[in-house]
Design an enzyme around this catalytic site. Structure first.
Site, short mmCIF file in Angstrom:
data_model
loop_
_atom_site.label_atom_id
_atom_site.label_comp_id
_atom_site.label_asym_id
_atom_site.label_seq_id
_atom_site.Cartn_x
_atom_site.Cartn_y
_atom_site.Cartn_z
N TRP A 195 91.65 -33.23 -15.70
CA TRP A 195 91.09 -33.54 -17.01
C TRP A 195 91.75 -34.78 -17.60
O TRP A 195 91.25 -35.37 -18.57
CB TRP A 195 91.20 -32.35 -17.96
CG TRP A 195 92.61 -32.01 -18.39
CD1 TRP A 195 93.70 -31.83 -17.60
CD2 TRP A 195 93.06 -31.78 -19.73
NE1 TRP A 195 94.80 -31.50 -18.36
CE2 TRP A 195 94.44 -31.47 -19.67
CE3 TRP A 195 92.44 -31.80 -20.99
CZ2 TRP A 195 95.21 -31.19 -20.80
CZ3 TRP A 195 93.20 -31.51 -22.11
CH2 TRP A 195 94.57 -31.21 -22.01
N ASP A 196 92.86 -35.20 -17.02
CA ASP A 196 93.61 -36.37 -17.49
C ASP A 196 92.69 -37.58 -17.66
O ASP A 196 92.83 -38.36 -18.62
CB ASP A 196 94.70 -36.74 -16.48
CG ASP A 196 95.64 -35.61 -16.15
OD1 ASP A 196 95.20 -34.44 -16.17
OD2 ASP A 196 96.81 -35.88 -15.83
N GLU A 227 100.13 -24.45 -20.25
CA GLU A 227 100.05 -23.66 -19.02
C GLU A 227 101.15 -22.61 -18.90
O GLU A 227 101.15 -21.83 -17.95
CB GLU A 227 100.12 -24.60 -17.81
CG GLU A 227 98.90 -25.51 -17.70
CD GLU A 227 99.04 -26.54 -16.59
OE1 GLU A 227 98.00 -26.95 -16.05
OE2 GLU A 227 100.18 -26.93 -16.28
N LYS A 246 104.24 -25.42 -23.32
CA LYS A 246 104.49 -26.53 -22.40
C LYS A 246 104.15 -27.87 -23.03
O LYS A 246 104.89 -28.85 -22.90
CB LYS A 246 103.68 -26.35 -21.11
CG LYS A 246 103.87 -27.47 -20.10
CD LYS A 246 103.05 -27.22 -18.84
CE LYS A 246 103.24 -28.35 -17.83
NZ LYS A 246 102.44 -28.15 -16.60
N GLN A 247 102.99 -27.95 -23.69
CA GLN A 247 102.50 -29.23 -24.18
C GLN A 247 101.55 -29.00 -25.35
O GLN A 247 101.21 -27.87 -25.68
CB GLN A 247 101.78 -29.99 -23.07
CG GLN A 247 100.50 -29.31 -22.59
CD GLN A 247 100.00 -29.86 -21.28
OE1 GLN A 247 100.52 -29.55 -20.22
NE2 GLN A 247 98.98 -30.71 -21.33
#
Length: 721
Positions: A325-326, A467, A574-575
């Site tokens: 998806w980046d 994640e 995580k992010q």
């Protein structure tokens, strides 16, 4: 501003990181920033785009071409190479204005000094071509030998892939064709060299290496120069034949290294004309940002069909060379703003791989298009069920990235829709884009669940951008993106009835279902403190600090997520997750709500992904917090300039370049600090410049027109060019 990065000393432990940092590429291939004498032990690699192979039960990964730069030096019977003979002086340099890598190494011997200078580039004008100049000098009379050729014993993470080699020696050159024993793919490398000095030349072949030994005696004052062209073709290339390769080599013979270098410089200058971002008052930020842009320009596909940008660019086989998806969520905007044809190619990749997404959805019992989490050619999902290895037992750990990160389909649809919105080119909808968006909407429609006593839909058992928490219900980002896709698909079906009629479904029924799903899909609402719960039950998790959770690690490479990870039962994420949602859809909530969520989630974010910082920077800018945004922006822009990035997930190596972070740095600069938006009449800005920035200048494309935007502290100017 200087357009070079340098490494002044030799340290063997830094070889892997510098291979990423000094990469040169042209979208067809990426040449790691390793030295000419390096082998697979030092992770030398010429990574190829879009061609894959699988050996046994190993992960399927992109191929590294036989290394046509392989060259080493012998003086008076002693081989001088790194690592090996300790240098007196060593320097590496990358001219990232023009994509040219160079090195200088000096060795001190009992008889005097030996100096080696090299330079190389991957041609933008001819993407199958790379060129090198190799210069040797010695301040004494010595017997010198240079071996130059092709090294077929390449670095593979899950190989070796090549099972058969065919070698020939045309005049002053070598030809090697390597054939994989996994999927019968082939890669052909041709190299041709020329010298400016009298020498003795003989052919040599050994250990999967083929080339020529060039021998001469130095006179103590001259510099001896070898120029070399390397041409790479694969079985995936259309209209491939040896004649085309020979035509490229004849161009080298006609123009020489310097002539081709001047063409390289001009091609890069043409790219920088509209890609460069200028920042007055902060040279570090400007240099770091343009270095990030260099990497994006180096890996954008320029030839061939159905190609996109892998998560680690062309720096190696990490993440199996797959597209995540980046690309749509972090890189696409750069190409939309600076090079719409390149953006179209990225968008077309998702359209071309729709069949694979349809098959994946069907295999899970769902409708529509479930795109591959790790997409290879044809939409094949390279993601396995076991992506992490337990550091204590050495056993693979079941992960759910492949089957639960359903937000990937929203990213594919988002890219298509954003392309149409910003370019005005709706021809991609006729070429399958409308079908792709519709199938993504059908996918989300099939995921919707409803309790009989509630007037809303839910989406269960997913993984959001964070994640570390797997198999959660009603992840806010996932549901918001699903809502966006459902609404957008309904709009397209109504706006393009002639295309809707070509679908194998009743467009009217679909439109009603999509509208209903979008209206009633559950989204978290702010609690009394204004916080949006990331997913159902997140608020009940342990509210441990980041330092506390980090202190629970028993091994430095331990995976934080999964069923038993140190973060999985805590609020540490995580992010950016909720923050990514608010960055993409700031209209959903007030600035006050956005700020409260930024302040709540940032201390609870490990930033274990290079995708995280830019989203915190973007939202901080939207909240008027330029000073808080700045360090996150700089972290993204310097993702490949500084050490310390995460290179392991459990025992799995995940090192390489970080193009999503680099795209995110660009987005932060122009859309965050620059406040770039698009209205009915074109680009608009609402700047939020950090302290020290006197001005910001960049170009942007919109609906076939190009604009120059100049922003100063108290004023700005937008003009067509």
């Amino acid at each position: 501003m200087e357009w070079e990065i340098r490494e002044e000393r030799f340290k063997e432990e830094r070889i892997p990181a510098l291979g990423n940092r000094f990469l040169v590429g042209n979208g067809y291939l990426g040449v790691r920033g390793t030295l000419e004498e390096y082998t697979k032990t030092q992770l030398a690699a010429v990574n190829l785009a879009g061609i894959f192979d699988q050996v046994g039960d190993g992960w399927r990964e992109p191929l590294n071409a036989p290394n046509g730069f392989y060259t080493w030096l012998k003086v008076d019977g002693i081989i001088y190479r790194l690592p090996g003979e300790e240098p007196e002086e060593h320097c590496m340099e990358l001219d990232y204005r023009h994509g040219i890598f160079s090195r200088k190494t000096v060795w001190k011997t009992e008889r005097g000094m030996i100096t080696l200078k090299t330079e190389r580039f991957a041609s933008l004008d001819q993407v199958h071509l790379c060129c090198m100049r190799y210069c040797v000098s010695a301040d004494f009379h010595g017997e010198i030998e240079i071996f130059t050729g092709i090294d077929g014993d390449v670095w593979d993470i899950h190989g070796p892939h090549y099972g058969r080699f065919e070698i020939e020696f045309p005049d002053r050159g070598s030809r090697m064709t390597a054939v994989t024993h996994g999927e019968d793919q082939s890669v052909t490398v041709l190299e041709r060299f020329r010298t400016d000095f009298p020498c003795e030349i003989r052919e040599r072949s050994f250990d999967k290496k083929a080339g020529h030994q060039i021998a001469f005696v130095s006179d103590g004052c001259s510099r001896y120069t070898l120029e070399k062209a390397v041409v790479v073709f694969t079985s995936r290339d259309e209209q491939w034949d040896m004649l085309r390769g020979e035509m490229i080599l004849r161009q080298f013979e006609r123009l020489g290294y310097e002539g081709l270098k001047q063409m390289q410089i001009q091609c890069w200058e043409n790219l920088w004309k509209y890609s460069e971002v200028r920042i007055e008052g902060d040279e570090e930020a400007m240099a770091s940002l343009n270095y990030s842009i260099y990497h994006l320009l180096s890996i954008a596909p320029r030839e061939g069909k159905s190609l996109s940008i892998p998560a680690r660019g062309l720096s190696g086989q990490t993440y199996k060379g797959a597209v995540f998806w980046d690309t749509e969520m972090f890189m696409l905007d750069f190409f939309l703003f600076t090079d719409p044809p390149a953006a179209r190619k990225l968008v077309k990749y998702r359209i071309d791989t729709l069949e694979g997404a349809l098959q994946k959805a069907e295999s899970y019992g769902w409708k529509g298009a479930f795109y591959a989490w790790e997409s290879q050619e044809g939409g094949r999902d390279a993601c396995t069920d076991y992506n992490v290895t337990d550091v204590f037992t050495g056993r693979p750990v079941r992960t759910y990235f492949r089957d639960k990160q359903v937000h990937i389909s929203a990213a594919a649809a988002y890219g298509i829709l954003r392309y149409v919105e910003l370019t005005g080119d709706d021809s991609v909808l006729e070429e399958g884009g409308l079908r792709a968006v519709t199938e993504c909407a059908r996918f989300y429609d099939s995921l919707l669940l409803k309790y009989l006593d509630r007037d809303e839909y839910e989406i269960h058992d997913v993984i959001g951008p964070d994640e570390y928490h797997e198999r959660v219900n009603n992840n806010g980002y996932t549901n918001r993106m699903a809502k966006y896709v459902l609404e957008s698909a309904a709009d397209l079906l109504e706006r393009y009835p002639y295309l809707a009629q070509k679908l194998p479904y009743d467009a009217g029924t679909l439109t009603e279902r999509f509208r209903d799903g979008a209206v009633h899909l559950k989204l978290p609402v702010p609690d009394e403190e204004g916080i949006l719960e990331q997913f159902d039950g997140y608020g009940k998790l342990e509210d441990a600090s980041l330092d506390e959770v980090r202190g629970r690690l028993l091994h430095e490479k331990e995976y934080w997520g999964g069923a038993n990870g140190v973060a999985s039962h805590t609020k540490i994420i995580k992010q950016a997750d909720v923050v990514t949602w608010l960055s993409l859809f700031p209209e959903d909530y007030s600035r006050d709500i956005q700020k409260k969520n930024w302040e709540y989630y940032e201390p609870r974010t490990e930033h274990g992904s290079s995708l995280s910082s830019c989203m915190y920077a973007m939202l901080a800018c939207r909240c008027g917090m330029a000073e808080k945004a700045y360090p996150f922006f700089l972290k993204s822009a310097k993702a490949d300039l500084t050490d310390g990035g995460k290179e392991w997930a459990g025992l799995v190596y995940i090192g390489g370049t970080h193009p999503a972070a680099e795209g995110g740095a660009y987005m932060t600069a122009v859309e965050g600090f620059g406040g770039l938006r698009f209205g009915k009449n074109g680009p608009e800005v609402k700047p939020c410049l950090p302290k020290g920035w006197e001005s910001l200048q960049f170009y942007v494309c919109w609906h076939g027109e190009r604009y120059l935007i100049k922003i100063e502290k108290e004023k700005w100017e937008i003009g067509k060019v």
